[in-house]
Design a protein around this motif. Structure first.
Motif, PDB file in Angstrom:
ATOM      1  N   PHE A  66      71.337 -68.596 -81.235  1.00 28.04           N
ATOM      2  CA  PHE A  66      70.346 -67.574 -80.903  1.00 28.04           C
ATOM      3  C   PHE A  66      70.737 -66.173 -81.391  1.00 28.04           C
ATOM      4  O   PHE A  66      69.977 -65.225 -81.193  1.00 28.04           O
ATOM      5  CB  PHE A  66      70.093 -67.559 -79.391  1.00 28.04           C
ATOM      6  CG  PHE A  66      69.263 -68.714 -78.918  1.00 28.04           C
ATOM      7  CD1 PHE A  66      67.876 -68.644 -78.922  1.00 28.04           C
ATOM      8  CD2 PHE A  66      69.867 -69.893 -78.493  1.00 28.04           C
ATOM      9  CE1 PHE A  66      67.109 -69.723 -78.505  1.00 28.04           C
ATOM     10  CE2 PHE A  66      69.109 -70.971 -78.072  1.00 28.04           C
ATOM     11  CZ  PHE A  66      67.718 -70.886 -78.079  1.00 28.04           C
ATOM     12  N   SER A  67      71.889 -66.028 -82.042  1.00 27.34           N
ATOM     13  CA  SER A  67      72.341 -64.703 -82.489  1.00 27.34           C
ATOM     14  C   SER A  67      71.406 -64.021 -83.491  1.00 27.34           C
ATOM     15  O   SER A  67      71.317 -62.788 -83.486  1.00 27.34           O
ATOM     16  CB  SER A  67      73.769 -64.770 -83.033  1.00 27.34           C
ATOM     17  OG  SER A  67      73.845 -65.580 -84.170  1.00 27.34           O
ATOM     18  N   PRO A  68      70.669 -64.753 -84.345  1.00 24.05           N
ATOM     19  CA  PRO A  68      69.757 -64.046 -85.260  1.00 24.05           C
ATOM     20  C   PRO A  68      68.605 -63.329 -84.556  1.00 24.05           C
ATOM     21  O   PRO A  68      67.917 -62.524 -85.167  1.00 24.05           O
ATOM     22  CB  PRO A  68      69.207 -65.165 -86.160  1.00 24.05           C
ATOM     23  CG  PRO A  68      70.184 -66.268 -86.065  1.00 24.05           C
ATOM     24  CD  PRO A  68      70.762 -66.176 -84.681  1.00 24.05           C
ATOM     25  N   PHE A  69      68.406 -63.601 -83.273  1.00 23.02           N
ATOM     26  CA  PHE A  69      67.264 -63.039 -82.557  1.00 23.02           C
ATOM     27  C   PHE A  69      67.618 -61.802 -81.735  1.00 23.02           C
ATOM     28  O   PHE A  69      66.881 -61.412 -80.840  1.00 23.02           O
ATOM     29  CB  PHE A  69      66.634 -64.118 -81.669  1.00 23.02           C
ATOM     30  CG  PHE A  69      66.244 -65.346 -82.429  1.00 23.02           C
ATOM     31  CD1 PHE A  69      65.143 -65.331 -83.276  1.00 23.02           C
ATOM     32  CD2 PHE A  69      66.997 -66.503 -82.335  1.00 23.02           C
ATOM     33  CE1 PHE A  69      64.793 -66.460 -84.007  1.00 23.02           C
ATOM     34  CE2 PHE A  69      66.649 -67.632 -83.052  1.00 23.02           C
ATOM     35  CZ  PHE A  69      65.554 -67.618 -83.897  1.00 23.02           C
ATOM     36  N   GLY A  70      68.752 -61.190 -82.035  1.00 25.40           N
ATOM     37  CA  GLY A  70      69.139 -59.959 -81.354  1.00 25.40           C
ATOM     38  C   GLY A  70      70.181 -60.196 -80.272  1.00 25.40           C
ATOM     39  O   GLY A  70      70.451 -61.324 -79.869  1.00 25.40           O
ATOM     40  N   ARG A  71      70.756 -59.092 -79.821  1.00 17.65           N
ATOM     41  CA  ARG A  71      71.867 -59.160 -78.856  1.00 17.65           C
ATOM     42  C   ARG A  71      71.454 -59.824 -77.539  1.00 17.65           C
ATOM     43  O   ARG A  71      72.188 -60.650 -77.005  1.00 17.65           O
ATOM     44  CB  ARG A  71      72.391 -57.742 -78.609  1.00 17.65           C
ATOM     45  CG  ARG A  71      73.415 -57.632 -77.513  1.00 17.65           C
ATOM     46  CD  ARG A  71      74.773 -58.095 -77.968  1.00 17.65           C
ATOM     47  NE  ARG A  71      75.744 -57.871 -76.888  1.00 17.65           N
ATOM     48  CZ  ARG A  71      76.685 -58.735 -76.548  1.00 17.65           C
ATOM     49  NH1 ARG A  71      76.826 -59.843 -77.219  1.00 17.65           N
ATOM     50  NH2 ARG A  71      77.499 -58.467 -75.575  1.00 17.65           N
ATOM     51  N   PHE A  72      70.290 -59.467 -76.999  1.00 14.29           N
ATOM     52  CA  PHE A  72      69.866 -60.049 -75.728  1.00 14.29           C
ATOM     53  C   PHE A  72      69.742 -61.564 -75.838  1.00 14.29           C
ATOM     54  O   PHE A  72      70.237 -62.306 -74.984  1.00 14.29           O
ATOM     55  CB  PHE A  72      68.543 -59.437 -75.250  1.00 14.29           C
ATOM     56  CG  PHE A  72      68.061 -60.011 -73.951  1.00 14.29           C
ATOM     57  CD1 PHE A  72      68.623 -59.601 -72.746  1.00 14.29           C
ATOM     58  CD2 PHE A  72      67.060 -60.967 -73.925  1.00 14.29           C
ATOM     59  CE1 PHE A  72      68.194 -60.136 -71.538  1.00 14.29           C
ATOM     60  CE2 PHE A  72      66.616 -61.511 -72.729  1.00 14.29           C
ATOM     61  CZ  PHE A  72      67.188 -61.089 -71.526  1.00 14.29           C
ATOM     62  N   GLY A  77      71.329 -66.923 -75.065  1.00 13.09           N
ATOM     63  CA  GLY A  77      71.409 -68.178 -75.811  1.00 13.09           C
ATOM     64  C   GLY A  77      72.465 -69.137 -75.298  1.00 13.09           C
ATOM     65  O   GLY A  77      72.317 -70.355 -75.426  1.00 13.09           O
ATOM     66  N   GLY A  78      73.527 -68.628 -74.707  1.00 18.02           N
ATOM     67  CA  GLY A  78      74.541 -69.521 -74.144  1.00 18.02           C
ATOM     68  C   GLY A  78      73.950 -70.412 -73.067  1.00 18.02           C
ATOM     69  O   GLY A  78      74.087 -71.636 -73.106  1.00 18.02           O
ATOM     70  N   THR A  79      73.264 -69.793 -72.128  1.00 19.99           N
ATOM     71  CA  THR A  79      72.634 -70.564 -71.057  1.00 19.99           C
ATOM     72  C   THR A  79      71.507 -71.423 -71.615  1.00 19.99           C
ATOM     73  O   THR A  79      71.362 -72.589 -71.233  1.00 19.99           O
ATOM     74  CB  THR A  79      72.115 -69.617 -69.956  1.00 19.99           C
ATOM     75  OG1 THR A  79      73.238 -68.922 -69.398  1.00 19.99           O
ATOM     76  CG2 THR A  79      71.398 -70.375 -68.873  1.00 19.99           C
TER      77      THR A  79
END
Length: 196
Positions: A66-72, A77-79
């Motif tokens: 999920f890192s390409p979709f911004g910091r939040f 993304g981990g959860t």
């Protein structure tokens, strides 16, 4: 295929060894599930179990995916990663394999994941939980996922409520999964040919 057939059918005449194996799995998940269901969220039984070691790689992979979709989204993304993998397993068992019993095991895993993340959510303000790398959220600024998520949303004060909801929902899903798997097995046993 109707929803009832999708959720309750499966092999009407599975190999008797499969039925016996599924029964063993159901009994094992019931006993193991009880250790999670009977433990308080504060005990972090889910986070200290063997299952946490299975969930953790999917959690960490979620941060990368999920890192390409911004910091939040990277932090969330981990959860999401550890919740999406059991959902994909449920879908694969139902839609590809037509195996509702396998899907019920996936649902049990999803419930266990909700119970696994509950202590993490609950720790968003206290920052006392030992995280990957042996540090706490107090030790490394910005390292605690749920402090970041709830802080960004302005919901940090709701950490305990959200954690209880996650824990309770996970418990509900685990009980539902066991009831579903038990129903599927019961139907498979009652449909077996009389020659067996």
């Amino acid at each position: 295929m109707t929803t009832k057939e999708l959720l309750l059918s499966g092999d009407s005449d599975p190999n008797p060894w499969y039925r016996a194996g599924r029964l063993v799995v159901l009994v094992g998940l019931s006993i193991w599930g009880w250790t999670f269901l009977s433990a308080s969220m504060a005990s972090n039984a889910a986070g200290e179990s063997f299952m946490h070691n299975i969930n953790l790689p999917f959690h960490e992979a979620g941060h990368i995916i999920f890192s390409p979709f911004g910091r939040f989204m990277q932090v969330l993304g981990g959860t999401l990663g550890q919740l999406l993998i059991p959902c994909l397993c449920i879908g694969a068992f139902l839609l590809k394999n037509h195996d509702p019993f396998g899907a019920s095991v996936g649902l049990w895993w999803l419930g266990q994941n909700f119970m696994d993340i509950a202590p993490y959510i609950n720790d968003a303000r206290a920052l006392d939980l030992i995280l990957l790398g042996g540090v706490t959220g107090k030790d490394v600024d910005g390292y605690h996922d749920w402090q970041n998520i709830l802080g960004t949303l302005g919901w940090l004060e709701y950490d305990h409520i959200l954690a209880k909801l996650s824990h309770g929902f996970g418990a509900f899903l685990m009980v539902l999964a066991l009831a579903w798997g038990g129903t599927v097995l019961y139907l498979q046993f009652t449909r077996r040919p009389s020659s067996l």
